[in-house]
Scaffold this active site. Structure first.
Site, PDB file in Angstrom:
ATOM      1  N   SER A 165       0.694  -1.066  -0.057  1.00 34.44           N
ATOM      2  CA  SER A 165       0.107   0.112  -0.080  1.00 34.44           C
ATOM      3  C   SER A 165       0.861   1.115  -0.124  1.00 34.44           C
ATOM      4  O   SER A 165       1.559   1.367  -0.851  1.00 34.44           O
ATOM      5  CB  SER A 165      -0.885  -0.058   1.080  1.00 34.44           C
ATOM      6  N   HIS A 192      -2.778  -0.985  -3.194  1.00 28.99           N
ATOM      7  CA  HIS A 192      -3.861  -0.164  -3.289  1.00 28.99           C
ATOM      8  C   HIS A 192      -3.826   1.015  -3.980  1.00 28.99           C
ATOM      9  O   HIS A 192      -2.865   1.818  -3.821  1.00 28.99           O
ATOM     10  CB  HIS A 192      -4.009   0.342  -1.569  1.00 28.99           C
ATOM     11  N   MET A 286      -0.550   1.015   5.715  1.00 29.34           N
ATOM     12  CA  MET A 286      -1.329   1.170   6.897  1.00 29.34           C
ATOM     13  C   MET A 286      -2.228   0.187   6.987  1.00 29.34           C
ATOM     14  O   MET A 286      -2.778  -0.236   5.981  1.00 29.34           O
ATOM     15  CB  MET A 286      -1.714   2.784   6.868  1.00 29.34           C
TER      16      MET A 286
END
Length: 346
Positions: A165, A192, A286
């Protein structure tokens, strides 16, 4: 209070972004700037904790400003970027140079409120996750060689999954280009990203650096060894077996862990197809996306790898997977290509 600097050449956009950010109780906009040159000056003077930066500005553009700020006064920066092909390319260049994340810029000021929740959320998440920008810069300096493999004992139907991500594009550049072109396995990448041209641009850049073919995955295409399939932004990617062939399924579904594509969705489907012949690596980002999927791979005797904290831009996703007991081995990012090849060798 999270001290934030807003940079945009449009006075209306600066005002709108300031109002949105300060609607949150814990964010204070300590200053605004009209171009990259002013941004550098005010970043040094005001010492914000997060910068929100437009890309296209007069005097000095946002990409140039990010590179200068990161090298002299490293402050986590979120880029405003458009959905166009050019905007996607610019956003990825900014991420490669040191920006932490980006937000798709609305086409007009009348649509600015659509990104309010995302803007506030990203400022909070980036501040709370304390990204290590120095590590991001160090990633660019390491130039490892392509790893060689011996495939004599490699099982049929072996596959690789990489989940990542925030900080992912730079991390992927340390892994995909170092994998050998004759690798007897497909590679599925979940990064992501929002809808648009972003993943296509990421695939094009990695393809230009790699022996493996790298492409944005297409619905129903047949999976082939030696090809890297990147999940399209804003869609989940699954893998299924039908009529003797393994094919990709692109799904327009709901976000999982507030993200789409989600690592967990792909991890579950590849486990169903490849079972114990899965090799999976989780890099940076995250949250905890990937934890349940990697646990499933681990429980099915596949091999799971996590990026070590000392070489991770944001340690959230790897940390969550490690703490859940879903990881077999923790490696510095510079050693993950060797570990992937070693696992594939059988």
């Amino acid at each position: 209070m999270i001290r934030t600097l807003v940079v945009d050449d449009s006075a209306l956009m600066r005002r709108a972004a300031k109002d949105m950010l300060e609607s949150a109780d814990n964010i204070e906009v300590v200053g605004t700037a009209r171009n990259g040159e002013e941004a550098i000056e005010k970043a040094g003077k005001l010492q914000p904790e997060v910068i929100v930066m437009d890309v296209n500005m007069p005097v000095m553009d946002g990409i140039t400003a990010v590179e200068k700020i990161i090298h002299t006064n490293p402050i986590p920066t979120i880029m405003f970027s458009t959905l166009t092909k050019k905007g996607s390319r610019e956003a990825l260049e900014a991420l490669r140079l040191g920006a932490i994340d980006f937000i798709t810029k609305p086409s007009g000021i009348h649509e600015i409120e659509k990104i309010e929740d995302e803007l506030i959320s990203k400022v909070n998440n980036i501040h709370n996750s304390k990204p290590n920008i120095i590590r991001l810069l160090n990633l660019k300096k390491f130039k490892g060689e392509i790893v060689k493999g011996n495939w004599d004992k490699t099982p049929n139907d072996t596959a690789v999954l990489i989940g990542t991500s925030t900080g992912g594009p730079s991390s992927l550049e340390q892994i995909i280009p170092r994998l050998p072109g004759n690798m007897p396995a497909p590679v599925f990448v979940v990064q992501h990203m929002p809808r648009g041209n972003f993943c296509n641009q990421l695939a094009a850049r990695l393809d230009s650096l790699s022996q493996l073919q790298v492409k944005e995955a297409r619905n129903n295409e047949k999976v082939e060894n030696g090809v890297v399939y990147i999940a399209p932004g804003g869609f989940h990617m699954q893998v299924r077996k039908a009529l003797g062939a393994t094919r990709i399924k692109i799904v327009e579904g709901e976000p999982v862990h507030a993200v789409i594509p989600a690592v967990d969705i792909t991890a579950q489907s590849v486990t169903n197809v490849y079972g114990k012949n899965m090799v999976a690596a989780i890099l940076t980002g995250m949250g905890n996306d990937g934890t349940s999927g990697f646990k499933l791979i681990h429980e099915n005797e596949g091999k799971t790898i996590a990026c070590s904290e000392d070489t991770c831009v944001i340690y959230g996703m790897p940390k969550a997977a490690i703490e859940a007991g879903a990881i077999d081995v923790v490696k510095p990012i510079f050693e993950i290509p060797e570990e992937i090849v070693r696992c594939i060798e059988g």
